[in-house]
Design a protein around this motif. Structure first.
Motif, PDB file in Angstrom:
ATOM      1  N   ASP A 130      -2.216  18.593   7.468  1.00 52.03           N
ATOM      2  CA  ASP A 130      -0.911  18.014   7.764  1.00 52.03           C
ATOM      3  C   ASP A 130      -0.940  16.512   8.022  1.00 52.03           C
ATOM      4  O   ASP A 130       0.067  15.841   7.894  1.00 52.03           O
ATOM      5  CB  ASP A 130      -0.309  18.747   8.975  1.00 52.03           C
ATOM      6  N   ARG A 156       4.101  11.073   2.736  1.00 52.21           N
ATOM      7  CA  ARG A 156       4.535  12.017   1.695  1.00 52.21           C
ATOM      8  C   ARG A 156       5.666  12.891   2.209  1.00 52.21           C
ATOM      9  O   ARG A 156       5.646  14.104   2.095  1.00 52.21           O
ATOM     10  CB  ARG A 156       3.368  12.900   1.250  1.00 52.21           C
ATOM     11  N   GLY A 210      -2.476   3.489   1.405  1.00 58.31           N
ATOM     12  CA  GLY A 210      -2.137   3.228   0.018  1.00 58.31           C
ATOM     13  C   GLY A 210      -2.253   4.460  -0.861  1.00 58.31           C
ATOM     14  O   GLY A 210      -1.777   5.536  -0.516  1.00 58.31           O
ATOM     15  N   LEU A 211      -2.928   4.276  -1.985  1.00 58.85           N
ATOM     16  CA  LEU A 211      -3.038   5.340  -2.976  1.00 58.85           C
ATOM     17  C   LEU A 211      -3.706   6.585  -2.414  1.00 58.85           C
ATOM     18  O   LEU A 211      -3.392   7.701  -2.800  1.00 58.85           O
ATOM     19  CB  LEU A 211      -3.866   4.857  -4.165  1.00 58.85           C
ATOM     20  N   GLY A 260       0.810  -1.215   0.000  1.00 58.38           N
ATOM     21  CA  GLY A 260       0.000   0.000   0.000  1.00 58.38           C
ATOM     22  C   GLY A 260       0.840   1.259   0.000  1.00 58.38           C
ATOM     23  O   GLY A 260       0.495   2.221  -0.648  1.00 58.38           O
ATOM     24  N   PRO A 294      -1.395  12.603   7.595  1.00 58.43           N
ATOM     25  CA  PRO A 294      -1.506  11.629   6.511  1.00 58.43           C
ATOM     26  C   PRO A 294      -2.870  10.959   6.603  1.00 58.43           C
ATOM     27  O   PRO A 294      -3.332  10.657   7.706  1.00 58.43           O
ATOM     28  CB  PRO A 294      -0.393  10.629   6.817  1.00 58.43           C
ATOM     29  N   ALA A 338      -4.506  13.498  -2.642  1.00 54.75           N
ATOM     30  CA  ALA A 338      -4.710  14.908  -2.309  1.00 54.75           C
ATOM     31  C   ALA A 338      -3.713  15.785  -3.056  1.00 54.75           C
ATOM     32  O   ALA A 338      -2.512  15.524  -3.043  1.00 54.75           O
ATOM     33  CB  ALA A 338      -4.559  15.093  -0.799  1.00 54.75           C
ATOM     34  N   GLY A 339      -4.231  16.802  -3.736  1.00 55.10           N
ATOM     35  CA  GLY A 339      -3.372  17.725  -4.471  1.00 55.10           C
ATOM     36  C   GLY A 339      -2.674  17.090  -5.654  1.00 55.10           C
ATOM     37  O   GLY A 339      -1.690  17.610  -6.161  1.00 55.10           O
ATOM     38  N   ASN A 340      -3.153  15.934  -6.077  1.00 52.08           N
ATOM     39  CA  ASN A 340      -2.477  15.161  -7.114  1.00 52.08           C
ATOM     40  C   ASN A 340      -3.549  14.610  -8.051  1.00 52.08           C
ATOM     41  O   ASN A 340      -3.807  13.423  -8.111  1.00 52.08           O
ATOM     42  CB  ASN A 340      -1.688  14.035  -6.430  1.00 52.08           C
ATOM     43  N   THR A 342      -3.471   8.256   0.209  1.00 56.68           N
ATOM     44  CA  THR A 342      -2.616   9.289   0.790  1.00 56.68           C
ATOM     45  C   THR A 342      -2.026  10.180  -0.288  1.00 56.68           C
ATOM     46  O   THR A 342      -1.653  11.309  -0.013  1.00 56.68           O
ATOM     47  CB  THR A 342      -1.450   8.656   1.563  1.00 56.68           C
ATOM     48  N   LEU A 343      -1.920   9.655  -1.487  1.00 56.28           N
ATOM     49  CA  LEU A 343      -1.227  10.393  -2.541  1.00 56.28           C
ATOM     50  C   LEU A 343      -2.172  11.227  -3.390  1.00 56.28           C
ATOM     51  O   LEU A 343      -1.738  12.072  -4.164  1.00 56.28           O
ATOM     52  CB  LEU A 343      -0.478   9.419  -3.458  1.00 56.28           C
TER      53      LEU A 343
END
Lengths: 357, 285
Positions: B61, A123, B67-68, A103, B63, B73-75, B70-71
């Motif tokens: 701020d 991130r 998995g995906l 994940g 997380p 946001a803003g992407n 988390t990525l």
């Protein structure tokens, strides 16, 4: 009638093709293949060439199989046939390692002067000047390093033999086998290291325990290819919006703190070779402190003592009383007053080691 | 002269395949349930995008998710990938199973398959037309999701290019390439399930059974894959490749797991269609 026969033939042929295909996908590459023919080599010459070998420019995928009966902290859990890491190296000290943590992903890029550690779960990027501060997880994920360290350490107390050849990651390899000398009191039967015939890089490390046919632990390449790599792989630019922390690892204790903690642990090696026992003392509050939550949100038992009660067996002896945790390849003994002994040995050796202090 | 011996009347009576396919597609797309299904699927990425946009505004701020998620946001370009991967767990297989159920079992239930079987269309061709219809509408569903997802992602979440899970930033066009690759991978996996569903569909006259069996297959595979003692079974389970679809956002692209997923799906497609064909061939009119 004729049509019925055609239909049956169609069904049988199609199903058979599909099932054979699925089985082929399931069976690891190279299984059942005759071992490759390689020129004979003496064990000493092979060990020396392994220790001398330079890391070439390469790309590879790594699998990790853990059949210990306990998860190893800090290591990603791989299912059979699933790669946990990908490694790229340019042969001149620059490297990239991607750890698949189910994940989320951690990418470690060492571009020659700086090490970048990217964690997709948070991130965030950590920027470390100088060489990588190698953690066990990162070292273990590279079969070549893990195996080389092991050979250097264990050569003296082992019978080293070359046991034929094997095909690992579709490359012909020698099988270097380290067997503990009969005087060693260990749970391990042997450690097998597959050494690439061309680059002399260890491709796979298997740890076999007594009475086990399957390796208890396997770290090895499933894909391995030498050759120049794309230079872009070895540079890293923190993506926009990522948190970048510089220098020391943010959440980790500093080096001084770590040394202090280690001294507090009073770590000692008792014995040497295969039956080395590591003894030490836990910090006073280690057994009663609440276990920290580990990022992913799954919580273990509340305190260290609870955890021990869960996985361990209560024992008592000259050392007092404590809990013993047994796996296929090792044993750990934690006494209720906080002393610890662990090693790839039966329980009695741990008891002896605690008694020596 | 030998050309004359070909029985000309027979070929003349056969309807051309493209026309059959077109009419099948038109019929499928005219069914209200197909249209409603497609519309709802197209909304999935939009709803997910709104949810993520609101959640990230509230606490910037922390997380979030796993998995995906988390990525995303803003992407924005990752939103269609995220939506497709999430939908592959249940919604898209459900759609594939529903389409396959309508294709043969539905026709049987209405008594219309009898007409088709006695019509001057070869039975293999009949199955090919049905399979084509199911495959095209599934592809349409994933494409639609990718389009709404990309638009919603760019509007709601923004971001330049695509941030991969390996921490690299891909240019916009490469990001779109990854989205299209996801569409292909997800569609092939849906085709695999739909092929199995079509085989069931050929054997029964109740469309509900097709959907139940297909979802049963998905759920049982999912359960088997989490039992550690059955790890050896993993490589043959249909759901195994579904989990590796999210590998498309890694950089460099791990081609090994992606090809393996495609091959596994191909095996299921071959099994499903050969079973369906054998049933169609033996079926009485």
């Amino acid at each position: 009638m004729n049509r019925k026969r055609t239909a049956l033939a169609v069904a049988a042929a199609g199903t058979a093709t599909g099932v054979v295909g699925l089985v082929l996908i399931a069976s690891p590459a190279g299984a059942g293949e005759a071992p490759p023919a390689l020129p004979d080599i003496s064990a000493e010459a092979l060990v020396q060439s392994v220790l001398d070998a330079d890391a070439p420019a390469m790309a590879g995928a790594v699998e990790l199989r853990n059949d210990l009966g306990l998860p190893l902290p800090g290591l990603p859990q791989g299912k059979p046939g699933e790669d946990v890491a990908r490694i790229y190296a340019d042969g001149q000290g620059r490297a990239r390692l991607s750890l698949d943590e189910g994940g989320s992903e951690r990418t470690i890029v060492h571009d020659g002067s700086t090490t970048w550690i990217w964690n997709s779960a948070t991130r965030s990027v950590q920027k470390l000047e100088g060489g990588p501060d190698e953690e066990r997880a990162e070292r273990m994920a590279d079969p070549a390093t893990a195996a080389r360290d092991f050979v250097a350490l264990m050569q003296k107390d082992s019978t080293v033999t070359v046991d034929g050849t094997a095909r690992v990651a579709d490359r012909p390899a020698y099988q270097l086998v380290l067997t503990p000398k009969p005087t060693e009191r260990t749970l391990l039967r042997e450690v097998r290291i597959a050494v690439d015939s061309e680059t002399r890089l260890p491709l796979r490390l298997d740890v076999l325990a007594n009475g086990q046919a399957e390796p208890a632990l396997r770290v090895g390449f499933t894909e391995f290819a030498t050759g120049a790599q794309d230079a872009g792989l070895f540079s890293f630019t923190p993506p926009a919006g990522a948190k970048v922390t510089e220098g020391e690892r943010g959440e980790r204790p500093s080096k001084q703190e770590r040394t202090d903690a280690l001294e507090g642990l009073d770590l000692k090696h008792v014995g040497e070779g295969w039956d080395t026992v590591l003894t030490g003392k836990l910090p006073a509050d280690a057994l009663t402190r609440q276990a920290p939550e580990n990022g992913r949100g799954d919580r273990g038992p509340a305190t260290g003592l609870d955890l021990l009660k869960q996985v361990g067996k209560e024992v008592s002896g000259p050392f007092g009383s404590g809990y013993v945790v047994t796996t296929k390849v090792g044993t750990a003994l934690v006494t209720t007053d906080g002393r610890v002994a662990l090693g790839a040995v039966p329980q009695q050796v741990l008891v002896d080691a605690l008694g020596q202090k | 002269m030998t050309a004359m011996t070909v029985p000309a009347p027979l070929t003349a009576r056969r309807a051309p395949l493209p026309r059959l396919m077109r009419s099948e597609l038109r019929m499928m797309l005219r069914r209200p349930r197909t249209l409603i299904g497609l519309g709802l699927l197209a909304l999935v990425p939009v709803v997910a995008g709104i949810g993520i946009a609101i959640a990230t505004d509230a606490n910037s701020d922390e997380p979030m998710g796993q998995g995906l998620e988390t990525l995303v946001a803003g992407n924005g370009l990752l939103l269609p990938v995220f939506a497709l991967v999430v939908s592959l767990n249940m919604l898209l297989p459900l759609t594939g199973a529903m389409l396959a159920a309508d294709a043969l079992a539905g026709e049987t239930a209405h008594g219309t398959l009898r007409n088709l079987l006695t019509a001057p269309v070869g039975r293999a061709r009949l199955l090919a037309v049905k399979a084509f219809g199911v495959a095209t509408v599934s592809l349409l569903a994933t494409l639609l999701m990718a389009v709404t997802g990309t638009i919603a992602g760019i509007l709601l979440l923004g971001g330049e290019g695509m941030l991969t899970s390996s921490g690299t930033q891909l240019p916009f066009l490469d990001g779109v390439g990854r989205v299209l690759l996801t569409v292909v991978l997800v569609t092939v996996q849906v085709w695999a399930l739909a092929a199995v569903a079509l085989a069931v569909s050929a054997w029964t006259e109740h469309p509900l059974i097709v959907v139940v069996v297909s979802l049963g297959l998905v759920i049982v595979s999912g359960v088997l894959s989490v039992i550690p003692a059955l790890d050896w079974l993993d490589p043959v389970l249909i759901t195994t490749s579904w989990q590796s679809v999210s590998d498309v956002v890694r950089d460099p692209l791990p081609t090994g797991s992606i090809t393996e997923g495609l091959l596994r799906a191909a095996c299921y497609i071959v099994i499903g269609y050969s079973l369906a064909l054998s049933r169609i061939l033996t079926r009485d009119g």
